[in-house]
Design an enzyme around this catalytic site. Structure first.
Site, short mmCIF file in Angstrom:
data_model
loop_
_atom_site.label_atom_id
_atom_site.label_comp_id
_atom_site.label_asym_id
_atom_site.label_seq_id
_atom_site.Cartn_x
_atom_site.Cartn_y
_atom_site.Cartn_z
N GLU A 1 18.77 11.18 -15.84
CA GLU A 1 19.60 11.97 -16.88
C GLU A 1 19.64 13.21 -16.14
O GLU A 1 21.02 14.06 -16.12
CB GLU A 1 19.17 12.12 -18.36
CG GLU A 1 19.04 10.69 -18.98
CD GLU A 1 20.41 9.83 -18.90
OE1 GLU A 1 21.43 10.50 -18.79
OE2 GLU A 1 20.31 8.74 -18.94
N ASP B 1 20.15 7.30 -10.20
CA ASP B 1 19.17 6.51 -9.77
C ASP B 1 18.28 6.96 -8.54
O ASP B 1 16.88 7.19 -8.50
CB ASP B 1 19.49 4.85 -9.93
CG ASP B 1 19.50 4.40 -11.09
OD1 ASP B 1 19.22 5.00 -12.07
OD2 ASP B 1 19.99 3.16 -11.14
#
Length: 415
Positions: free
Chosen positions: A276, A359
């Site tokens: 995030e 990611d």
């Protein structure tokens, strides 16, 4: 008109049969044989029953999406006659054009909400049957009431701006309306995390002080000036797990569902939070806004020509009096809905790119592929998510890489 409706029903029926045959075939969720027995194989971390339920749930959700999207378009076309009646009614009730517009929008929005209420209720019952939803009927009706108010106010503002611009620049309204949409998008993005989101859920600072310190330390290493991490009470609504980032600038919020706090270990949560934070550090929200604005430029231009063509050729059939007629607004909504459906693959492709970039950032900051793999195995298990999806579903509904793709990436950093 009757012939048109007959052909629409025949075409829709054939489409439903075709998409059903595709989505109900047996081998849609198989993984490559080379991955059998690896961390990406759901049989290594889910029971056979969980795998069957996840695939079954995915089929139901995908079938609902692919059926209701064109159904909404067809319904908007059919409802043009009702829109003309609504227009006649509001013109008889009120003299002021603004009041006519407000009441027309509210009536038509309410009608659409009522007509699609069975679909929303069906999806709620499906999630309850699969053990994902804890939502009560009071929550269900409360959310719909809030949606009606929020969407009604937003639609009234947008329609007022559209009609004002159309009246003053009938040949360039698409360009001016596109320009006006930019500050509206930014405004909504700013107010969503601090005004709209709290209308639906209860937010509070993260209660786990040790985990909070670890997350803030990760934020400091990422050069994010964060002072607070939020948890949202979602367990009263769902058993699924999630975390996200929303807002921009000083209104950006990193949020964890309380369900993820209960079901993931701290090191697993940190890999999710690093993901995030990657969105924040790499300014994905800004990139998403820019991409949306660029895509909408083409969309508004196409909508302008499609709207003018429809009104010029077929308005007399329904009794529509030109482009600025209130009764013509469902035509514009039909065009926007169609374009949203057609452009979904492009939007999702962009989303998958930035999700993968997040990611990559997560692994850059934590280097803990093992915990990331465990996290996504639990996400698949708890959310009843298949580790892979058929290409068609991934194109139209896949805003993230598949769980299989993400686990395969994290393997490079596992130890």
């Amino acid at each position: 008109m009757k012939r048109l409706y007959v052909w629409l029903m025949i075409g829709f029926g054939l489409y439903v049969v075709a998409i059903s045959l595709f989505l109900l075939q047996g081998d849609l969720y198989s993984i490559p044989k080379t991955l059998s027995g690896t961390d990406a194989d759901p049989h290594t971390f889910m029971t056979t029953q969980e795998i069957e339920r996840s695939e079954s749930l995915s089929r139901i959700r995908s079938l609902t999406f692919f059926i209701t999207s064109p159904m909404q378009m067809g319904l908007l076309l059919v409802l043009l006659g009702i829109a003309v009646r609504f227009r006649n009614a509001v013109e008889a009730w009120f003299r002021r054009p603004f009041l006519q517009m407000v009441v027309f929008v509210l009536l038509f929005t309410l009608l659409l909400n009522v007509l699609f209420l069975p679909v929303d209720y069906f999806l709620l019952r499906v999630d309850q049957a699969y053990g994902l939803s804890n939502e009560t009927m009071a929550m269900f009706w409360g959310d719909h009431a809030k949606d009606f108010v929020v969407n009604g106010v937003g639609t009234i503002i947008i329609v007022w701006i559209f009609r004002w611009i159309l009246k003053r620049s009938p040949d360039r309204w698409w360009l001016w309306f596109w320009t006006a949409s930019i500050p509206l998008i930014l405004f909504v993005t700013f107010i969503q995390p601090v005004v709209l989101d709290p209308l639906y859920n209860d937010f509070r600072p993260l209660q786990n002080q040790e985990l909070k310190a670890q997350i803030l330390n990760l934020a400091a290493r990422s050069h994010i000036p964060a002072e607070q991490v939020y948890e949202v009470i979602m367990s009263e609504r769902t058993n699924a797990i999630n975390a996200y980032v929303s807002g921009i600038g000083g209104n950006a919020r990193i949020v964890l569902w309380d369900t993820i706090l209960k079901k993931l270990q701290p090191e697993e949560i940190l890999t999710v939070m690093a993901h995030e934070m990657g969105h924040y550090v790499e300014k994905h929200i800004y990139l998403g806004i820019a991409y949306g604005i660029a895509l909408s430029f083409l969309g508004f231009w196409l909508a302008f020509h499609a709207y003018r063509f429809f009104i010029t050729r077929w308005s007399s059939i329904w009794g529509i009096n030109g482009e600025n007629d209130l009764a013509a607004l469902p035509v514009l909504l039909l065009i926007v809905t169609l374009m949203g459906f057609v452009s979904a693959p492009a939007q999702n492709a962009f989303s998958r790119v930035i999700e993968h970039r997040a990611d990559v950032f997560s692994m850059k900051m934590t280097g803990d592929g093992t915990s990331a793999i465990r996290a996504f195995q639990k996400i698949a298990k708890e959310n009843l998510s298949p580790v892979t999806q058929p290409k068609l579903v991934q194109w139209f509904r896949g805003s993230h890489p598949t769980i299989l793709e993400r686990i395969e990436y994290f393997k490079q950093f596992s130890h």
